[in-house]
Design an enzyme around this catalytic site. Structure first.
Site: not given
Ligand code: KDG
Length: 311
Positions: A256, A164, A230, A34
């Site tokens: 991230d 995650n 992706a 985070e």
């Protein structure tokens, strides 16, 4: 209000240059999925804040200092005088293989609760980012994560759930039981291909999980494929994007960075193609340099990779 609020556990990461059992020097870094995302946004000039609990000692002070130095808002961070900092050893075992060992059970960060997050949510945010790591830390952190997702989505924020999965923290079945309901509060779900059935039925095919998420109100599902780029699913279908061809030296933090790039594109009002381009650009910066977040670009550096075509 900030543009992005995220919360979770920030860790002190101790990195080795070789096998841990052989000893030698360790270097100290800030880690945490985070806080990596918050730094990614702040580097690009967005108002980003991180909330969580840190220890009330030098290590907690180090975490705060690093976040402040990167321009991440820490107004709503709480200090825990009773508990110690969560640690992570990142062992470089071979040139391409790193291993993680946590010392985080009972840490300050894992004691996160709803009251820790209330002021940060009350201050308001356009985007709330959360990961599937935080609810794995403790019962109170799980309740806090759910409360934050529900509160932010009710307030009209874009909620982004980054799956995650951390197999050292909980089993896939335990993760699925918590993350599948949590995804119902999200507008954006990010997962690697092997994590996707943690927000759906066990073993379900990608298309099936995606259809279920879209039916539950998720608007965008991003499936990360590491060096392959992706796939992004929306109500309009699927769009593929390739990774940028850079030399990868350290893949930790790449996911991230991808998420940070996507959310930055959202905050800047870019269309899906533009959000994905920024996502793979940040991913490329992350893998091409050492550290979880150290190599992430400032806004004026984004164009450094402009000439690279997705490979
Ligand atoms: O995404 C990188 C993270 O794995 C790292 O920073 C540590 O948050 C972390 C975790 O819990 O593994």
């Amino acid at each position: 209000a900030v543009e992005l609020l995220t919360f979770g556990e920030a860790l002190v990461s101790l990195r080795s240059a070789g096998p841990l059992a052989a000893g030698g020097a360790l270097t100290m870094h800030l880690a945490g999925a985070e806080s990596n995302v918050a730094i990614g946004l702040a580097r690009l000039g967005h108002r980003a804040a991180w909330a969580g609990r840190v220890s009330d000692d030098e290590l907690g002070g180090y975490v705060l200092r690093q976040l402040r130095a990167e321009g991440v808002g820490v107004d709503h961070v709480t200090r825990d005088p009773e508990r110690s900092a969560g640690l992570m050893f990142l062992e470089r075992r071979t040139a391409d293989l790193t291993r993680v060992r946590y010392h985080r059970a009972g840490s300050a960060g894992s004691a996160l609760d709803v009251e820790d997050l209330r002021p940060a949510l009350a201050a308001g945010t356009r985007v709330l980012h959360l990961t599937g790591i935080t609810p794995a830390l403790s019962d109170s952190a799980r309740a806090a994560t759910r409360w934050a997702a529900e509160t932010a989505s009710r307030a009209g924020a874009l909620v982004c759930l980054d799956v995650n999965h951390r197999a050292k923290l909980w089993s896939r079945d335990d993760a699925r039981a918590v993350l599948t309901p949590l995804a119902g509060y999200a507008s954006v779900v990010v997962a690697s291909a092997d994590e996707l059935d943690l927000v759906g039925e066990p073993g379900a095919a990608e298309e099936t999980v995606v259809a279920g998420l879209l039916a539950r109100g998720v608007t965008t599902v991003l499936v990360k494929l590491a060096g392959e780029g992706a796939r992004a699913y929306t109500g309009d279908g699927v769009r593929r994007t390739a990774a940028l061809p850079v030399t990868a030296v350290d893949t930790v933090g790449a996911g991230d960075a991808f998420t940070a790039g996507y959310l930055s594109g959202h905050l800047d009002g870019l269309d899906l193609a533009g959000r994905l381009r920024r996502a793979v650009t940040l991913g490329a910066f992350a893998v091409a340099g050492h550290g979880d977040w150290e190599a992430l670009p400032r806004r004026d550096e984004l164009s450094l990779l402009d000439d690279l075509q997705p490979g």
